[in-house]
Scaffold this motif. Structure first.
Motif, short mmCIF file in Angstrom:
data_model
loop_
_atom_site.label_atom_id
_atom_site.label_comp_id
_atom_site.label_asym_id
_atom_site.label_seq_id
_atom_site.Cartn_x
_atom_site.Cartn_y
_atom_site.Cartn_z
N VAL A 27 0.84 -1.20 0.00
CA VAL A 27 0.00 0.00 0.00
C VAL A 27 0.87 1.25 0.00
N PHE A 28 0.52 2.18 -0.86
CA PHE A 28 1.32 3.39 -1.07
C PHE A 28 0.43 4.63 -0.95
N ASP A 29 0.92 5.67 -0.26
CA ASP A 29 0.20 6.94 -0.17
C ASP A 29 0.84 7.94 -1.11
N GLY A 30 0.04 8.59 -1.93
CA GLY A 30 0.59 9.61 -2.81
C GLY A 30 -0.46 10.10 -3.78
N ALA A 31 -0.14 11.21 -4.46
CA ALA A 31 -1.07 11.76 -5.45
C ALA A 31 -1.22 10.77 -6.61
N GLU A 32 -0.10 10.09 -6.90
CA GLU A 32 -0.10 9.10 -7.98
C GLU A 32 0.53 7.80 -7.49
N ALA A 33 0.30 6.73 -8.23
CA ALA A 33 0.95 5.46 -7.88
C ALA A 33 2.45 5.60 -8.16
N PRO A 34 3.28 4.85 -7.45
CA PRO A 34 4.73 4.93 -7.71
C PRO A 34 5.06 4.28 -9.06
N ASP A 35 6.19 4.66 -9.66
CA ASP A 35 6.58 4.11 -10.96
C ASP A 35 6.78 2.60 -10.90
N LYS A 36 7.26 2.19 -9.75
CA LYS A 36 7.56 0.77 -9.58
C LYS A 36 7.21 0.40 -8.14
N CYS A 37 6.67 -0.79 -7.93
CA CYS A 37 6.35 -1.21 -6.57
C CYS A 37 7.67 -1.43 -5.79
N PRO A 38 7.82 -0.73 -4.64
CA PRO A 38 9.07 -0.88 -3.87
C PRO A 38 9.25 -2.28 -3.29
N LYS A 39 8.14 -3.01 -3.23
CA LYS A 39 8.23 -4.34 -2.61
C LYS A 39 8.49 -5.43 -3.65
N CYS A 40 7.71 -5.42 -4.74
CA CYS A 40 7.85 -6.54 -5.70
C CYS A 40 8.33 -6.10 -7.07
N GLY A 41 8.45 -4.77 -7.29
CA GLY A 41 8.98 -4.30 -8.57
C GLY A 41 7.95 -4.21 -9.69
N ALA A 42 6.67 -4.49 -9.38
CA ALA A 42 5.64 -4.42 -10.42
C ALA A 42 5.52 -2.98 -10.95
N PRO A 43 5.19 -2.81 -12.23
CA PRO A 43 5.08 -1.46 -12.80
C PRO A 43 3.85 -0.70 -12.29
N LYS A 44 3.87 0.60 -12.53
CA LYS A 44 2.81 1.53 -12.09
C LYS A 44 1.40 1.05 -12.44
N GLU A 45 1.25 0.47 -13.64
CA GLU A 45 -0.09 0.03 -14.11
C GLU A 45 -0.71 -1.02 -13.21
N LYS A 46 0.15 -1.68 -12.43
CA LYS A 46 -0.37 -2.74 -11.56
C LYS A 46 -1.00 -2.20 -10.27
N PHE A 47 -0.88 -0.87 -10.10
CA PHE A 47 -1.47 -0.27 -8.90
C PHE A 47 -2.91 0.14 -9.14
N GLU A 48 -3.76 -0.07 -8.13
CA GLU A 48 -5.13 0.41 -8.22
C GLU A 48 -5.37 1.36 -7.07
N GLU A 49 -6.22 2.36 -7.32
CA GLU A 49 -6.53 3.32 -6.26
C GLU A 49 -7.57 2.71 -5.33
N ILE A 50 -7.33 2.90 -4.05
CA ILE A 50 -8.30 2.42 -3.06
C ILE A 50 -9.13 3.61 -2.62
N ALA A 51 -10.43 3.47 -2.70
CA ALA A 51 -11.30 4.58 -2.32
C ALA A 51 -12.45 4.09 -1.45
N GLY A 52 -13.24 5.02 -0.99
CA GLY A 52 -14.47 4.70 -0.24
C GLY A 52 -14.22 3.94 1.03
N GLU A 53 -15.02 2.92 1.25
CA GLU A 53 -14.98 2.15 2.49
C GLU A 53 -13.64 1.48 2.73
N ALA A 54 -13.05 0.97 1.66
CA ALA A 54 -11.76 0.27 1.79
C ALA A 54 -10.69 1.25 2.28
N ALA A 55 -10.73 2.49 1.77
CA ALA A 55 -9.76 3.51 2.19
C ALA A 55 -10.00 3.89 3.65
#
Ligand SMILES: [Zn+2]
Length: 111
Positions: free
Chosen positions: A12-40
């Protein structure tokens, strides 16, 4: 500020945008989804509770230190009994908190 989650590893990452690369597994930005609403909201609440547990742990450590001084001082049996009990119970509560937080981590409850 938004909350983003890596769909590959759950990081889980906090920011205006998703990071370019996942710091944990190295997955690219496109693999990030925004969490909103109840889940957030749930993530925010989990963080708040986690913070409370940490504060409580700090207080409990202080209770243990104070109790240890009292045990060393050993003025009379009545005082000694109180300091011993306070030390034991503070230690027990700290263990409970530790175990509970580990359960949360396993469930992936924390952001
Ligand atoms: Zn990842």
């Amino acid at each position: 500020m938004a909350i983003w989650r890596c769909t590959v590893c759950g990081y889980v990452f906090d920011g205006a945008e998703a990071p370019d690369k996942c710091p944990k597994c190295g997955a690219p930005k496109e693999k990030f989804e925004e969490i909103a609403g109840e889940a957030a909201e749930l993530i925010e609440r989990s963080r708040h509770t986690n913070d409370l547990h940490m504060k409580l742990t700090t207080f409990l450590r202080k209770v243990e230190w104070v109790s240890e001084s009292g045990i060393e001082d050993n003025l009379d049996p009545g005082c000694l009994a109180i300091f011993k009990k306070a030390k034991e119970q503070a230690a027990e509560l700290r263990q409970m908190i530790k175990a509970e937080l580990q359960t949360h981590m396993k469930k992936g409850k924390w952001g």
